[in-house]
Enzyme design. Structure first.
Site, PDB file in Angstrom:
ATOM      1  N   LYS A  27      72.855  19.307  37.174  1.00 21.04           N
ATOM      2  CA  LYS A  27      72.855  18.086  36.368  1.00 21.04           C
ATOM      3  C   LYS A  27      71.793  17.099  36.837  1.00 21.04           C
ATOM      4  CE  LYS A  27      76.669  15.405  36.284  1.00 21.04           C
ATOM      5  NZ  LYS A  27      76.542  13.919  36.408  1.00 21.04           N
ATOM      6  N   ARG A  84      66.337  14.571  35.556  1.00 15.39           N
ATOM      7  CA  ARG A  84      64.992  14.231  36.014  1.00 15.39           C
ATOM      8  C   ARG A  84      63.918  15.018  35.274  1.00 15.39           C
ATOM      9  NH1 ARG A  84      68.768  13.047  39.577  1.00 15.39           N
ATOM     10  NH2 ARG A  84      68.443  11.512  41.245  1.00 15.39           N
ATOM     11  N   GLY A 123      76.368   7.627  34.690  1.00 10.71           N
ATOM     12  CA  GLY A 123      75.841   6.641  35.621  1.00 10.71           C
ATOM     13  C   GLY A 123      74.434   6.978  36.069  1.00 10.71           C
ATOM     14  N   ARG A 164      81.079   0.545  36.078  1.00  9.76           N
ATOM     15  CA  ARG A 164      80.326   1.007  37.247  1.00  9.76           C
ATOM     16  C   ARG A 164      79.408  -0.100  37.769  1.00  9.76           C
ATOM     17  NH1 ARG A 164      79.925   6.716  36.693  1.00  9.76           N
ATOM     18  NH2 ARG A 164      78.894   6.804  38.724  1.00  9.76           N
ATOM     19  N   SER A 194      71.820   6.180  48.546  1.00 12.26           N
ATOM     20  CA  SER A 194      72.026   6.436  47.121  1.00 12.26           C
ATOM     21  C   SER A 194      70.775   7.053  46.527  1.00 12.26           C
ATOM     22  CB  SER A 194      72.369   5.145  46.370  1.00 12.26           C
ATOM     23  OG  SER A 194      72.324   5.363  44.971  1.00 12.26           O
ATOM     24  N   GLN A 228      70.428   7.755  43.446  1.00 11.54           N
ATOM     25  CA  GLN A 228      70.171   7.113  42.159  1.00 11.54           C
ATOM     26  C   GLN A 228      69.356   5.835  42.333  1.00 11.54           C
ATOM     27  OE1 GLN A 228      73.920   6.629  40.152  1.00 11.54           O
ATOM     28  NE2 GLN A 228      74.241   8.823  39.906  1.00 11.54           N
ATOM     29  N   ASP A 270      79.393  14.230  45.856  1.00  7.20           N
ATOM     30  CA  ASP A 270      80.001  14.613  44.582  1.00  7.20           C
ATOM     31  C   ASP A 270      81.021  15.737  44.723  1.00  7.20           C
ATOM     32  OD1 ASP A 270      78.732  12.737  43.007  1.00  7.20           O
ATOM     33  OD2 ASP A 270      77.039  14.041  42.525  1.00  7.20           O
TER      34      ASP A 270
END
Length: 444
Positions: free
Chosen positions: A32, A37, A105, A133, A178, A180, A326
């Protein structure tokens, strides 16, 4: 093994019969993180990008649709194949309406950085879960780069990103690991004047850095620091996406706990920033064999064989937490089946995922007869005998799939409520799980 029943699309429950074993060769869907990306960089590249192995889940399809709404021509997905006609870094067009990103997210955080450098305004919104979030962790450093982003008073979506801002490269030391946030700042850095550097307090997945390099964009890495220079060019390429280790994690745990289980997971991405699940399970005593190793598109891949094992509780090293962030819902099931106590700390990030994963998993484990004590940033689980019962995933796909694997050792059926969001990351989960030996079906 029970067959999967045909039911209406609004069914929200899984019913899983107790017992069974997982056996055979499996290939879970594409990664995912890499799928997101690949769409983003393919759209921003000059020329055509061909993708294979794309995850056709709700989250990644939301990213794909967002770029169609921005004027990018995208063919597919069909059988995991996608063809993107890139428009270059300056070629995106203003969308006619707010971009809806569902439950993703990843999409909203990465795209916040990208849209901070555009000439037009963009509004990003999502479903009820996404709208809770936290986004200040990405909006605050983007503001230091010159971005103008409005959130709700609580710092949550929708995000109104104002275009026409001049971005400047910064060096940003992230207070919390993080991937992200790192990726969002690097995407903003493509449009910034000067050099943008991100310093990580602990290693996180590096798919963005690898893929930027794959698209011909120079990336500098100096220990915990990653830097890019603004104003470069991305070039269309071929991207082959491996199977998602986060999806494979459920079957790894299921095979480790299910008596008589023996599975081989094919072509799984084993990026070293993602293999915490393997390291933790091995520390717990799991029998895991890595074979058929190779490299695809700059990403290491392998087949992973897992056999039923006698697990024991451990204190999970905090340096492994970002490498398995995750996968903890699945790991909590392993801990529930292990002898002794498992302690997790330093994982406060789990409380602001699609659900409060610490609380949701603790509540579910307690409902199944396991002692699970939440802490501020982790959990303490005493291994024991899992009973049957009813649990609630609170719309969190990873919690739902984790509880499904618990049925392999449960004393009675497990009913899992609110499972619709499994499609966000793992379309076809029920079919694959049923074929591997899990007695799972839709229910009411």
């Amino acid at each position: 093994m029970q067959p999967i029943e045909e039911v209406s699309q609004d069914t929200m429950a899984f019913v899983v019969a107790p017992g069974g074993a997982l056996r055979g060769r499996l290939r879970v869907p594409g990664d995912k993180s890499i799928s997101h990306r690949a769409i983003i960089l393919g759209a921003l590249a000059e020329g055509i990008t061909q993708i294979t192995g794309f995850l056709e889940g709700e989250d990644t399809l939301a990213t794909l649709q967002a770029f169609r709404d921005l004027g990018v021509s995208i063919e597919g997905p069909e059988g995991g194949r996608v063809k993107i006609h890139g428009v270059s870094l300056q070629g995106l067009r203003a969308p006619e309406k707010p971009l809806y990103l569902g439950n993703s997210g990843t999409s909203v955080r990465l795209l916040a950085g990208l849209f901070a450098g555009q000439s037009f305004d963009v509004i990003l919104r999502g479903d009820e879960s996404l709208s809770r979030r936290p986004m200040r962790r990405v909006c605050d450093p983007l503001a230091r780069m010159g971005a103008f982003i409005e959130t709700t008073a609580q710092g949550t979506p929708p995000l109104h990103i104002h275009g026409g801002q001049s971005l400047y490269g910064i060096e940003y030391a992230m207070p919390m690991a993080s991937a992200q946030v790192k990726s969002s700042l690097l995407l903003a850095g493509l449009y910034a004047s000067g050099r943008t550097c991100v310093v990580e307090p602990a290693p996180t997945r590096d798919h963005s850095e690898r893929m930027l390099a794959g698209f011909g964009y120079p990336v500098e890495r100096e220990g915990a620091k990653v830097c890019i220079q603004g104003g470069g060019t991305l070039h269309g390429t071929v991207v082959e996406i491996p199977a998602d280790i986060s999806s494979a994690a459920f079957f790894m745990v299921g095979a480790a706990i299910g008596k008589g289980s023996d599975i081989l997971l094919e072509h799984v991405g084993i990026n070293p920033t993602r293999t915490g699940i393997i390291d933790i399970l091995r520390r717990m005593g799991a029998e895991i064999e890595i074979r058929e190793t190779g490299v695809v598109g700059g990403e290491p891949v392998a087949a992973i064989r897992v056999r039923a094992s006698r697990l024991h509780g451990i204190n999970i090293p905090e340096d492994l937490v970002p490498l398995a962030i995750d996968e903890f819902p699945a790991l909590f099931i392993a801990a529930a089946c292990a002898e002794g106590e498992t302690v997790l700390a330093g994982a406060g990030e789990l409380r602001v995922k699609e659900s409060d994963r610490i609380q949701v998993m603790a509540d579910g484990l307690q409902a199944l007869g396991i002692s699970a004590q939440p802490t501020a940033d982790g959990i303490i689980i005493q291994g024991g005998e899992l009973q049957g019962g009813e649990v609630h995933s609170h719309g969190d796909h990873r919690c739902a799939m984790a509880f499904a694997m618990a049925s392999l050792v449960a004393k009675g059926p497990i009913i899992i409520r609110d499972c619709a969001n499994v499609a966000t990351s793992f379309p076809g989960f029920l079919e694959l799980a049923c074929g591997a030996g899990l007695a799972i079906r839709h229910g009411k």
